[in-house]
Design a protein around this motif. Structure first.
Motif, PDB file in Angstrom:
ATOM      1  N   PHE A  51     108.927  18.221 145.330  1.00 40.94           N
ATOM      2  CA  PHE A  51     108.697  19.810 144.512  1.00 40.94           C
ATOM      3  C   PHE A  51     108.982  20.969 145.775  1.00 40.94           C
ATOM      4  O   PHE A  51     108.577  20.721 146.920  1.00 40.94           O
ATOM      5  CB  PHE A  51     107.140  20.072 144.236  1.00 40.94           C
ATOM      6  CG  PHE A  51     106.989  21.303 144.018  1.00 40.94           C
ATOM      7  CD1 PHE A  51     107.301  21.582 142.489  1.00 40.94           C
ATOM      8  CD2 PHE A  51     106.428  22.369 144.793  1.00 40.94           C
ATOM      9  CE1 PHE A  51     107.092  23.195 142.117  1.00 40.94           C
ATOM     10  CE2 PHE A  51     106.191  23.338 144.122  1.00 40.94           C
ATOM     11  CZ  PHE A  51     106.429  23.956 142.970  1.00 40.94           C
ATOM     12  N   VAL A  52     109.813  21.680 145.431  1.00 44.13           N
ATOM     13  CA  VAL A  52     110.092  22.760 146.275  1.00 44.13           C
ATOM     14  C   VAL A  52     109.464  24.149 145.955  1.00 44.13           C
ATOM     15  O   VAL A  52     108.579  24.426 146.684  1.00 44.13           O
ATOM     16  CB  VAL A  52     111.656  22.969 146.166  1.00 44.13           C
ATOM     17  CG1 VAL A  52     112.002  24.415 146.925  1.00 44.13           C
ATOM     18  CG2 VAL A  52     112.313  22.031 146.644  1.00 44.13           C
ATOM     19  N   ASP A  53     109.541  24.650 144.823  1.00 44.71           N
ATOM     20  CA  ASP A  53     108.778  25.814 144.280  1.00 44.71           C
ATOM     21  C   ASP A  53     108.884  26.072 142.822  1.00 44.71           C
ATOM     22  O   ASP A  53     109.799  25.526 142.116  1.00 44.71           O
ATOM     23  CB  ASP A  53     109.268  26.759 144.935  1.00 44.71           C
ATOM     24  CG  ASP A  53     110.756  27.530 145.076  1.00 44.71           C
ATOM     25  OD1 ASP A  53     111.328  27.018 144.038  1.00 44.71           O
ATOM     26  OD2 ASP A  53     111.130  28.246 145.951  1.00 44.71           O
ATOM     27  N   TYR A  54     108.180  27.128 142.494  1.00 48.78           N
ATOM     28  CA  TYR A  54     108.590  27.796 140.979  1.00 48.78           C
ATOM     29  C   TYR A  54     109.323  28.874 141.244  1.00 48.78           C
ATOM     30  O   TYR A  54     108.975  29.768 141.982  1.00 48.78           O
ATOM     31  CB  TYR A  54     106.937  28.013 140.533  1.00 48.78           C
ATOM     32  CG  TYR A  54     105.873  26.936 140.470  1.00 48.78           C
ATOM     33  CD1 TYR A  54     106.338  25.887 139.267  1.00 48.78           C
ATOM     34  CD2 TYR A  54     104.935  26.499 141.163  1.00 48.78           C
ATOM     35  CE1 TYR A  54     105.195  24.738 139.089  1.00 48.78           C
ATOM     36  CE2 TYR A  54     104.091  25.579 141.152  1.00 48.78           C
ATOM     37  CZ  TYR A  54     104.333  24.725 140.051  1.00 48.78           C
ATOM     38  OH  TYR A  54     103.443  23.670 139.906  1.00 48.78           O
ATOM     39  N   ASN A  55     109.804  29.178 140.200  1.00 52.25           N
ATOM     40  CA  ASN A  55     110.735  30.812 140.287  1.00 52.25           C
ATOM     41  C   ASN A  55     110.215  31.070 138.883  1.00 52.25           C
ATOM     42  O   ASN A  55     111.151  30.709 137.549  1.00 52.25           O
ATOM     43  CB  ASN A  55     111.956  30.513 140.402  1.00 52.25           C
ATOM     44  CG  ASN A  55     112.746  31.837 140.446  1.00 52.25           C
ATOM     45  OD1 ASN A  55     112.201  32.775 140.025  1.00 52.25           O
ATOM     46  ND2 ASN A  55     113.903  31.784 140.826  1.00 52.25           N
ATOM     47  N   ASP A  56     109.356  32.005 138.535  1.00 50.51           N
ATOM     48  CA  ASP A  56     109.195  32.596 137.016  1.00 50.51           C
ATOM     49  C   ASP A  56     109.715  34.117 136.865  1.00 50.51           C
ATOM     50  O   ASP A  56     109.318  34.698 136.152  1.00 50.51           O
ATOM     51  CB  ASP A  56     107.602  32.853 136.984  1.00 50.51           C
ATOM     52  CG  ASP A  56     107.003  31.433 137.046  1.00 50.51           C
ATOM     53  OD1 ASP A  56     107.597  30.249 136.732  1.00 50.51           O
ATOM     54  OD2 ASP A  56     105.825  31.061 137.231  1.00 50.51           O
ATOM     55  N   ASP A  57     110.807  34.439 137.779  1.00 52.03           N
ATOM     56  CA  ASP A  57     111.343  35.622 137.701  1.00 52.03           C
ATOM     57  C   ASP A  57     112.152  35.831 136.659  1.00 52.03           C
ATOM     58  O   ASP A  57     112.865  37.126 136.619  1.00 52.03           O
ATOM     59  CB  ASP A  57     111.469  36.051 139.077  1.00 52.03           C
ATOM     60  CG  ASP A  57     110.617  36.199 140.185  1.00 52.03           C
ATOM     61  OD1 ASP A  57     109.443  36.346 139.768  1.00 52.03           O
ATOM     62  OD2 ASP A  57     110.850  35.781 141.402  1.00 52.03           O
ATOM     63  N   LYS A  67     115.841  15.928 146.085  1.00 46.30           N
ATOM     64  CA  LYS A  67     115.679  14.478 146.137  1.00 46.30           C
ATOM     65  C   LYS A  67     116.850  14.253 147.166  1.00 46.30           C
ATOM     66  O   LYS A  67     118.069  14.614 147.013  1.00 46.30           O
ATOM     67  CB  LYS A  67     116.073  13.762 145.041  1.00 46.30           C
ATOM     68  CG  LYS A  67     115.947  12.259 145.002  1.00 46.30           C
ATOM     69  CD  LYS A  67     115.998  11.462 143.854  1.00 46.30           C
ATOM     70  CE  LYS A  67     115.920  10.166 143.959  1.00 46.30           C
ATOM     71  NZ  LYS A  67     115.502   9.223 142.805  1.00 46.30           N
ATOM     72  N   ASP A  68     116.554  13.528 148.425  1.00 49.14           N
ATOM     73  CA  ASP A  68     117.724  13.566 149.260  1.00 49.14           C
ATOM     74  C   ASP A  68     118.018  14.703 149.759  1.00 49.14           C
ATOM     75  O   ASP A  68     117.380  15.762 150.220  1.00 49.14           O
ATOM     76  CB  ASP A  68     118.714  12.470 149.002  1.00 49.14           C
ATOM     77  CG  ASP A  68     118.039  11.186 148.605  1.00 49.14           C
ATOM     78  OD1 ASP A  68     117.125  10.698 149.248  1.00 49.14           O
ATOM     79  OD2 ASP A  68     118.712  10.312 147.923  1.00 49.14           O
ATOM     80  N   GLN A  69     119.509  15.110 149.686  1.00 52.44           N
ATOM     81  CA  GLN A  69     119.791  16.244 150.170  1.00 52.44           C
ATOM     82  C   GLN A  69     120.523  16.924 148.927  1.00 52.44           C
ATOM     83  O   GLN A  69     121.084  18.223 148.943  1.00 52.44           O
ATOM     84  CB  GLN A  69     121.316  16.198 150.918  1.00 52.44           C
ATOM     85  CG  GLN A  69     120.868  15.418 152.264  1.00 52.44           C
ATOM     86  CD  GLN A  69     119.645  16.211 153.247  1.00 52.44           C
ATOM     87  OE1 GLN A  69     119.854  17.540 153.413  1.00 52.44           O
ATOM     88  NE2 GLN A  69     118.753  15.481 153.481  1.00 52.44           N
ATOM     89  N   ASP A  88     105.366  18.296 147.691  1.00 53.57           N
ATOM     90  CA  ASP A  88     104.458  17.193 147.032  1.00 53.57           C
ATOM     91  C   ASP A  88     105.508  16.132 146.336  1.00 53.57           C
ATOM     92  O   ASP A  88     106.501  16.595 145.825  1.00 53.57           O
ATOM     93  CB  ASP A  88     103.726  17.921 145.887  1.00 53.57           C
ATOM     94  CG  ASP A  88     102.578  18.632 146.526  1.00 53.57           C
ATOM     95  OD1 ASP A  88     102.040  18.373 147.565  1.00 53.57           O
ATOM     96  OD2 ASP A  88     101.702  19.348 145.747  1.00 53.57           O
ATOM     97  N   LEU A  89     105.253  14.934 146.276  1.00 53.26           N
ATOM     98  CA  LEU A  89     106.183  14.062 145.382  1.00 53.26           C
ATOM     99  C   LEU A  89     105.618  13.708 144.294  1.00 53.26           C
ATOM    100  O   LEU A  89     104.598  13.609 143.732  1.00 53.26           O
ATOM    101  CB  LEU A  89     105.939  12.156 146.318  1.00 53.26           C
ATOM    102  CG  LEU A  89     106.763  11.476 145.626  1.00 53.26           C
ATOM    103  CD1 LEU A  89     108.115  11.661 145.988  1.00 53.26           C
ATOM    104  CD2 LEU A  89     106.503  10.203 146.122  1.00 53.26           C
ATOM    105  N   ILE A  90     106.681  14.127 143.397  1.00 54.02           N
ATOM    106  CA  ILE A  90     106.441  14.145 141.870  1.00 54.02           C
ATOM    107  C   ILE A  90     107.161  13.215 140.977  1.00 54.02           C
ATOM    108  O   ILE A  90     108.244  12.707 141.331  1.00 54.02           O
ATOM    109  CB  ILE A  90     106.497  15.835 141.433  1.00 54.02           C
ATOM    110  CG1 ILE A  90     108.031  16.209 141.464  1.00 54.02           C
ATOM    111  CG2 ILE A  90     105.508  16.613 142.111  1.00 54.02           C
ATOM    112  CD1 ILE A  90     108.280  17.411 141.177  1.00 54.02           C
ATOM    113  N   GLU A  91     106.505  13.043 139.816  1.00 56.44           N
ATOM    114  CA  GLU A  91     107.517  12.109 138.655  1.00 56.44           C
ATOM    115  C   GLU A  91     107.572  13.359 137.720  1.00 56.44           C
ATOM    116  O   GLU A  91     106.612  13.441 137.251  1.00 56.44           O
ATOM    117  CB  GLU A  91     106.744  11.066 138.283  1.00 56.44           C
ATOM    118  CG  GLU A  91     107.607  10.324 137.247  1.00 56.44           C
ATOM    119  CD  GLU A  91     106.901   8.976 136.836  1.00 56.44           C
ATOM    120  OE1 GLU A  91     107.203   7.947 137.373  1.00 56.44           O
ATOM    121  OE2 GLU A  91     106.117   9.204 136.042  1.00 56.44           O
ATOM    122  N   ILE A  92     108.892  13.545 137.414  1.00 54.30           N
ATOM    123  CA  ILE A  92     109.126  14.554 136.370  1.00 54.30           C
ATOM    124  C   ILE A  92     109.948  13.820 135.234  1.00 54.30           C
ATOM    125  O   ILE A  92     110.912  13.119 135.509  1.00 54.30           O
ATOM    126  CB  ILE A  92     110.071  15.735 137.057  1.00 54.30           C
ATOM    127  CG1 ILE A  92     110.196  16.784 136.100  1.00 54.30           C
ATOM    128  CG2 ILE A  92     111.404  15.164 137.737  1.00 54.30           C
ATOM    129  CD1 ILE A  92     110.594  17.980 136.513  1.00 54.30           C
TER     130      ILE A  92
END
Length: 237
Positions: A51-57, A67-69, A88-92
């Motif tokens: 996970f990187v971030d949320y963007n709700d804008d 993932k990787d690069q 955080d490591l997530i399964e999406i």
């Protein structure tokens, strides 16, 4: 004779049975349903990412991951959870669906829509919060003006740096659970504007600055650490 022929033709037509419609067999209906279900399942995908971030804008809420690069963005409109932290490591699980680009004639475009997200493992920021158990303090000059949204985003960026840094003094302060705080100001360097953050601890009423950070807002919030001996900015991933 002609009258007799017409009479016989009328009798024949009246006795003829109308053509019966052949009903669609239940087997064909079942096959159609199965094919549609298979197509729907093929449209659903799943993967493990960081996970990187949320963007709700924007017009659509986004969940950004890596993932990787490679960077990935998912439409996150139907997911109200905002508890994930960077790393955080997530399964999406997601599927391809249509979005409409505003300002471009509402042009339809395929995009990845989030179906579900599950956290598999804490990243370093989550671990930092559990161990440190203190809020970072911050301050800025009354001459500066920052929105609450920007301050909240900056907090997460500074927190990510602290959780991932190799800076010995910061790591020592964290292990001792000393109160960390940071100052915020705007500066121009080499013709470019930066948000400058000074991470520090206060000891005997004196501020001891441990690290200066430079945030380039115009370049996707790219973060740099300041190398004092060489007077240069060093990229921080």
């Amino acid at each position: 004779m002609r009258i007799l022929q017409l009479f016989l033709l009328t009798i024949f037509l009246s006795c003829a049975k109308p053509a019966e419609k052949t009903p669609v067999s239940s087997e064909k209906k079942l096959k159609t349903v199965v094919i549609l279900e298979k197509k729907e399942k093929l449209n659903i995908q799943k993967d493990t990412l960081n996970f990187v971030d949320y963007n709700d804008d924007g017009d659509y809420m986004l969940l950004n991951a890596k993932k990787d690069q490679s960077d990935f963005s998912f439409i996150n409109d139907k997911n109200e959870d905002r508890t994930l932290l960077k790393g955080d490591l997530i399964e999406i699980t997601w599927k391809k669906d249509t979005i409409y680009i505003s300002g471009d004639g509402e042009t339809p475009e395929l995009a990845e829509w989030v179906i579900s997200v599950e956290k598999l493992k804490d990243g370093k920021v989550s671990v930092f919060r559990k161990n440190y158990q203190k809020k970072l303090k911050y301050n800025w000059s009354s001459e500066e003006s920052f929105s609450k949204d920007y301050l909240d985003k900056l907090y997460l960026i500074v927190e990510y740096y602290i959780a991932n840094t190799k800076n010995v003094m910061i790591k020592d302060a964290v292990s001792k659970k000393e109160q960390l705080e940071y100052s915020i100001e705007e500066q121009t360097r080499d013709g470019k504007k930066y948000t400058v953050v000074g991470i520090s601890i206060v000891f005997e009423h004196r501020v001891n600055t441990l690290k200066w950070l430079y945030l380039d807002q115009d370049n996707g919030n790219k973060l740099y650490g300041y190398d004092l001996p060489n007077d240069q900015l060093v990229n921080f991933e």
